[in-house]
Design an enzyme around this catalytic site. Structure first.
Site, PDB file in Angstrom:
ATOM      1  N   ASP A 173       0.829  -1.210   0.000  1.00 21.66           N
ATOM      2  CA  ASP A 173       0.000   0.000   0.000  1.00 21.66           C
ATOM      3  C   ASP A 173       0.865   1.262   0.000  1.00 21.66           C
ATOM      4  OD1 ASP A 173      -2.404  -1.469   0.070  1.00 21.66           O
ATOM      5  OD2 ASP A 173      -2.155  -1.789   2.214  1.00 21.66           O
ATOM      6  N   HIS A 199       0.309  19.129   5.610  1.00 19.08           N
ATOM      7  CA  HIS A 199       0.546  20.360   4.864  1.00 19.08           C
ATOM      8  C   HIS A 199       0.802  20.073   3.390  1.00 19.08           C
ATOM      9  CE1 HIS A 199       0.550  22.080   8.763  1.00 19.08           C
ATOM     10  NE2 HIS A 199       1.509  21.274   9.139  1.00 19.08           N
TER      11      HIS A 199
HETATM   12  C1  LMR Z   1      -3.334  -5.887  -3.593  1.00 21.32           C
HETATM   13  O1  LMR Z   1      -3.617  -4.870  -2.956  1.00 21.32           O
HETATM   14  O2  LMR Z   1      -2.813  -5.848  -4.728  1.00 21.32           O
HETATM   15  C2  LMR Z   1      -3.601  -7.219  -2.980  1.00 21.32           C
HETATM   16  O3  LMR Z   1      -4.261  -7.089  -1.757  1.00 21.32           O
HETATM   17  C3  LMR Z   1      -4.264  -8.173  -3.909  1.00 21.32           C
HETATM   18  C4  LMR Z   1      -5.681  -7.798  -4.252  1.00 21.32           C
HETATM   19  O4  LMR Z   1      -6.513  -8.694  -4.267  1.00 21.32           O
HETATM   20  O5  LMR Z   1      -5.949  -6.632  -4.526  1.00 21.32           O
END
Ligand code: LMR
Ligand code: NAD
Length: 325
Positions: A173, A199
């Protein structure tokens, strides 16, 4: 001549003892899969890894034979489910990565994977709790919000649960976030710090679009792969980065911080036992859990929505192990 040889042999001894201190066995469960293969490749290239153990229900030895020809020092061994394969793979591991499980197809949510992946992760966790109870366990298999609590419950039932050594790998992420932010801001993606400060100059529609892209980054890949699975290569990079961070911390480096989903005090008062935030890593795993910090009203709205779902996802994992020990 003698002095030179003696110096060389002293140097070799020192090099040997340094590498012996840093000897790290890393095992990958699900090593022949879309994530497992490139992840194992990246681990084979990591000089901090001395032994790589690759398990899958099919194909582990083939991947291992292939990787074992790469001219880095680590040994690579592949294991099948027959006889004591899984146990032998796990024994002595410092880190266990679990990418075993089915990926999404278009139209599915991560939660749709629960029925298949919950029992896969539970069974692998049982084996890990017996063969290598002190290893750091890095769960990649989705839905991570539920599979991590599953591992915790399995370990608790065997009295070997150490909350500092269990991690849901959420690195992808922030890897995505750094890349997407850098595209909007025209900056260097590897230097782009996430979370972004309050900011930040990104606001309004641009911010909404960015948040949406980060939240649905996984779907972008699932759609593009059109039935052939979800993110594998970027996930392999993210998993290898997290394993590397843990090894750096285990080998004495201070101030190593990664975002990860862990047993966390942050929202326990709301009945939420696990949460992903920036975690400082140390020789025993979790060293310090950082709070989300100062957030604005918009971010608070996102957080509130997330907490409601998260609570249910965690409970689903806990209930699964109670009903299917
Ligand atoms: C991702 O974020 O790529 C993984 O969690 C796989 C998915 O199924 O999206
Ligand atoms: P894949 O189908 O390509 O590979 C999965 C592998 O697991 C296969 O080789 C399969 O044989 C193996 N496997 C199945 N059951 C097993 C068992 N009991 N023991 C050992 N191995 C077993 O899938 P993939 O694309 O590599 O994705 C794997 C998982 O990772 C999925 O659940 C996916 O949703 C998840 N994922 C998580 C993230 C994240 O950010 N945490 C990112 C991408 C994918």
């Amino acid at each position: 001549m003698f002095a030179a040889r003696r110096t060389a042999s002293l140097f070799q001894k020192r090099a040997f003892s340094a590498s012996a201190i840093n000897a790290s066995k890393v095992s990958v469960l699900g090593a022949a899969g879309g994530i497992g293969q490139p992840l194992s490749l990246l681990l084979k290239l990591n000089p901090r890894v001395s032994e790589l153990a690759l398990y899958d229900i099919r194909g582990g030895p083939g991947v291992a034979a292939d990787l074992s020809h790469i001219n880095t020092n680590s040994t690579v061994t592949g294991y099948n489910p027959d006889a004591s394969g899984l146990r032998d793979c796990l024994e002595g591991s410092e880190i266990i990565l679990i990418p075993a499980g089915v990926p999404r197809k278009p139209g599915m949510t991560r939660d749709d994977l629960f029925n298949t992946n919950a029992s896969i992760v539970r069974d692998l966790a049982k084996a890990a709790a017996e063969a290598a109870p002190k290893a750091h366990v890095l769960v990649i298999a989705n839905p991570v919000n539920s599979t991590v609590p599953i591992v915790a419950e399995v370990y608790k039932a065997r009295n070997v649960y150490d909350p500092k050594r269990l991690f849901g790998v959420t690195t992808l992420d922030v890897v995505r976030a750094s890349r997407f932010i850098s595209q909007v801001q025209n900056t260097n993606p590897s230097g782009e710090a996430v979370p972004v400060s309050n900011h930040s100059s990104i606001a309004g529609q641009a911010r909404d679009a960015l948040v949406n892209r980060i939240q649905f980054g996984g779907d972008e890949v699932v759609k593009a792969k059109d039935g052939a699975g979800s993110a594998t290569l970027s996930m392999a990079m993210a998993g290898a980065r997290f394993a590397e961070s843990l090894l750096r911390a285990a080998q004495g480096e201070k101030g190593v911080i990664e975002p990860t989903f862990v047993d966390s005090p942050l929202y326990k008062d709301q009945g939420i036992d696990f949460f992903a935030s920036r975690v400082e890593l140390g020789p025993n795993g979790v060293e310090k859990i950082n709070s989300v910090g100062e957030i604005n009203e918009y971010e608070q709205g996102l957080l509130d929505a997330c907490l409601t779902d998260l609570k249910k996802n965690i409970q689903k994992g806990v209930d699964f192990v109670k009903a299917n020990p």
